[in-house]
Design a protein around this motif. Structure first.
Motif, mmCIF file in Angstrom:
data_model
loop_
_atom_site.group_PDB
_atom_site.id
_atom_site.type_symbol
_atom_site.label_atom_id
_atom_site.label_comp_id
_atom_site.label_asym_id
_atom_site.label_seq_id
_atom_site.Cartn_x
_atom_site.Cartn_y
_atom_site.Cartn_z
ATOM 1 N N HIS A 33 0.832 -1.214 0.000
ATOM 2 C CA HIS A 33 0.000 0.000 0.000
ATOM 3 C C HIS A 33 0.863 1.259 0.000
ATOM 4 N N ALA A 34 1.886 1.296 0.842
ATOM 5 C CA ALA A 34 2.734 2.496 0.935
ATOM 6 C C ALA A 34 3.424 2.790 -0.396
ATOM 7 N N GLU A 35 3.869 1.753 -1.075
ATOM 8 C CA GLU A 35 4.636 1.966 -2.300
ATOM 9 C C GLU A 35 3.757 2.379 -3.478
ATOM 10 N N LYS A 36 2.433 2.234 -3.348
ATOM 11 C CA LYS A 36 1.532 2.806 -4.356
ATOM 12 C C LYS A 36 1.721 4.316 -4.434
ATOM 13 N N TYR A 37 2.091 4.911 -3.308
ATOM 14 C CA TYR A 37 2.263 6.361 -3.220
ATOM 15 C C TYR A 37 3.733 6.753 -3.305
ATOM 16 N N HIS A 38 4.585 5.781 -3.619
ATOM 17 C CA HIS A 38 6.037 6.001 -3.708
ATOM 18 C C HIS A 38 6.629 6.447 -2.374
ATOM 19 N N TYR A 39 6.035 5.958 -1.298
ATOM 20 C CA TYR A 39 6.552 6.240 0.039
ATOM 21 C C TYR A 39 7.541 5.152 0.458
ATOM 22 N N GLY A 40 8.420 5.522 1.371
ATOM 23 C CA GLY A 40 9.372 4.575 1.923
ATOM 24 C C GLY A 40 8.877 4.012 3.245
ATOM 25 N N VAL A 41 8.987 2.694 3.409
ATOM 26 C CA VAL A 41 8.614 2.036 4.661
ATOM 27 C C VAL A 41 9.897 1.805 5.464
ATOM 28 N N VAL A 42 9.979 2.402 6.637
ATOM 29 C CA VAL A 42 11.187 2.289 7.451
ATOM 30 C C VAL A 42 11.472 0.824 7.771
ATOM 31 N N ARG A 43 12.732 0.418 7.619
ATOM 32 C CA ARG A 43 13.118 -0.978 7.794
ATOM 33 C C ARG A 43 13.952 -1.200 9.050
ATOM 34 N N ASP A 44 14.463 -0.127 9.614
ATOM 35 C CA ASP A 44 15.371 -0.256 10.757
ATOM 36 C C ASP A 44 14.633 -0.393 12.086
ATOM 37 N N LEU A 45 13.327 -0.139 12.082
ATOM 38 C CA LEU A 45 12.522 -0.226 13.297
ATOM 39 C C LEU A 45 11.251 -1.000 12.978
ATOM 40 N N CYS A 46 10.631 -1.555 14.000
ATOM 41 C CA CYS A 46 9.499 -2.453 13.718
ATOM 42 C C CYS A 46 8.541 -2.490 14.897
ATOM 43 N N GLY A 47 7.378 -3.143 14.680
ATOM 44 C CA GLY A 47 6.485 -3.463 15.770
ATOM 45 C C GLY A 47 7.041 -4.636 16.562
ATOM 46 N N HIS A 48 6.311 -5.053 17.592
ATOM 47 C CA HIS A 48 6.878 -6.033 18.518
ATOM 48 C C HIS A 48 5.795 -6.640 19.400
ATOM 49 N N GLY A 49 6.101 -7.798 19.930
ATOM 50 C CA GLY A 49 5.268 -8.343 20.985
ATOM 51 C C GLY A 49 5.315 -7.441 22.197
ATOM 52 N N GLY B 221 -4.026 -15.524 21.166
ATOM 53 C CA GLY B 221 -3.430 -15.326 22.478
ATOM 54 C C GLY B 221 -2.166 -14.497 22.442
ATOM 55 N N MET B 222 -1.617 -14.245 21.253
ATOM 56 C CA MET B 222 -0.430 -13.388 21.144
ATOM 57 C C MET B 222 -0.860 -11.918 21.135
ATOM 58 N N VAL B 223 -0.041 -11.074 21.756
ATOM 59 C CA VAL B 223 -0.295 -9.634 21.819
ATOM 60 C C VAL B 223 0.920 -8.924 21.210
ATOM 61 N N PHE B 224 0.657 -7.971 20.319
ATOM 62 C CA PHE B 224 1.750 -7.338 19.578
ATOM 63 C C PHE B 224 1.298 -5.981 19.054
ATOM 64 N N THR B 225 2.264 -5.172 18.658
ATOM 65 C CA THR B 225 1.950 -3.894 18.029
ATOM 66 C C THR B 225 2.164 -3.989 16.523
ATOM 67 N N ILE B 226 1.390 -3.198 15.809
ATOM 68 C CA ILE B 226 1.682 -2.866 14.417
ATOM 69 C C ILE B 226 1.852 -1.360 14.404
ATOM 70 N N GLU B 227 2.963 -0.861 13.862
ATOM 71 C CA GLU B 227 3.269 0.575 13.972
ATOM 72 C C GLU B 227 4.093 1.066 12.784
ATOM 73 N N PRO B 228 3.551 0.977 11.578
ATOM 74 C CA PRO B 228 4.332 1.335 10.388
ATOM 75 C C PRO B 228 4.790 2.789 10.403
ATOM 76 N N MET B 229 6.076 2.967 10.125
ATOM 77 C CA MET B 229 6.667 4.298 9.969
ATOM 78 C C MET B 229 6.816 4.541 8.475
ATOM 79 N N ILE B 230 6.070 5.499 7.943
ATOM 80 C CA ILE B 230 5.971 5.723 6.503
ATOM 81 C C ILE B 230 6.591 7.087 6.172
ATOM 82 N N ASN B 231 7.601 7.061 5.321
ATOM 83 C CA ASN B 231 8.324 8.281 4.965
ATOM 84 C C ASN B 231 7.884 8.801 3.607
#
Length: 287
Positions: free
Chosen positions: A190-206, A232-242
């Motif tokens: 989805h992000a790349e449809k807009y030619h945006y960069g998805v940060v790769r050095d940081l991520c979501g987590h349990g 039963g798993m708990v985690f974040t989704i937190e996309p950083m879109i540049n």
């Protein structure tokens, strides 16, 4: 000599094998990364994380009521600290690995971990991410929101909107017995449809019993990769879109070594929720 690979998933001694056991063992036998049993939260733990999530969401609601042009980010820190503590919680960021404040306030080209400062005064047209994590009775909940100060440019408005869509699309891709890579693939597409960069050095987590747990939730990648996600798993989704490149760097002027800046110093946007995986899909525990 043949060495047998140590299994991550173990059935409970004396208990019948469940459908979950069968699913997890199937994928582990296929060579996929599966969770360890301690990543599956008990009903009691889920309720504890849910209660923490209520306060965490209310902290960000309080910011939404009060954020305005002309205030500095140290004032945002005080709002978050005061609300959290007055409701029995503890700000998880405060003194975490040397982080000096209770909340992260990331303005424009600051991707994440922006440190609140008296000199950082919000101006018309700024976009800012406010990221807060609550500890309540030993349970953690984590979320962030974007705020637009006054009227901004159409380009920044679109970035903020698309970043939120990326979070929503990632959540839609998160199904019982999916893989982390399914989430990242949907977000990146989805992000790349807009030619945006998805940060790769940081991520979501349990999250839940600790600030950061397994799995790492990457916001880019391929379907069928990464850890298997089970109920039963708990985690974040937190996309950083540049707005530009996905690459980032640490601000050399930050004496604490926390603030992350876009590589081309174009704006960035991020939204984050804490999710519980259920038998039917994800439930939001903090937003």
């Amino acid at each position: 000599m043949v060495f047998k690979k140590k299994r991550r998933w173990h059935c409970l001694s004396g208990q019948p094998i469940t459908d979950m056991d069968k699913q997890v063992m199937y994928w582990e036998n296929k060579g996929k990364l599966v969770p360890t049993r301690d990543l599956i939260k008990t009903p009691e733990q889920i309720e504890g994380i849910r209660r923490s999530g209520v306060i965490n969401t209310e902290v960000l609601d309080e910011v939404a009521k009060n954020i305005h042009e002309g205030m500095n980010t140290l004032e945002i820190d005080k709002i978050c600290y005061d609300y959290c503590v007055s409701h029995g919680g503890t700000p998880a960021c405060l003194n975490y690995e040397g982080y000096p404040k209770s909340v992260c306030t990331s303005i424009n080209e600051v991707v994440c971990h922006g440190i609140p400062k008296e000199e950082d005064v919000l101006k018309e047209g700024d976009i800012i991410n406010v990221d807060f994590t609550t500890i309540l009775d030993g349970y953690y909940a984590d979320a962030s929101r974007m705020f637009i100060i006054g009227k901004t440019t159409p380009e920044k408005e679109q970035l903020v909107r698309v970043a939120k869509e990326c979070l929503e699309i990632g959540a839609e891709a998160a199904k019982p017995y999916c893989f982390v890579g399914d989430i990242g693939h949907a977000i990146q597409k989805h992000a790349e449809k807009y030619h945006y960069g998805v940060v790769r050095d940081l991520c979501g987590h349990g999250v839940g019993l600790k600030f950061h747990e397994e799995p790492e939730v990457l916001h880019f990648g391929h379907r069928g990769t990464g850890m298997l996600i089970v109920p039963g798993m708990v985690f974040t989704i937190e996309p950083m879109i540049n707005m530009g490149t996905w690459q980032v760097f640490i601000d050399a002027d930050d004496k604490y070594g926390w603030e992350v800046i876009t590589g081309d110093e174009k704006p960035s946007a991020q939204w984050e929720h804490t999710f519980l995986m259920t038998e039917h899909g994800v439930e939001i525990l903090s937003e």
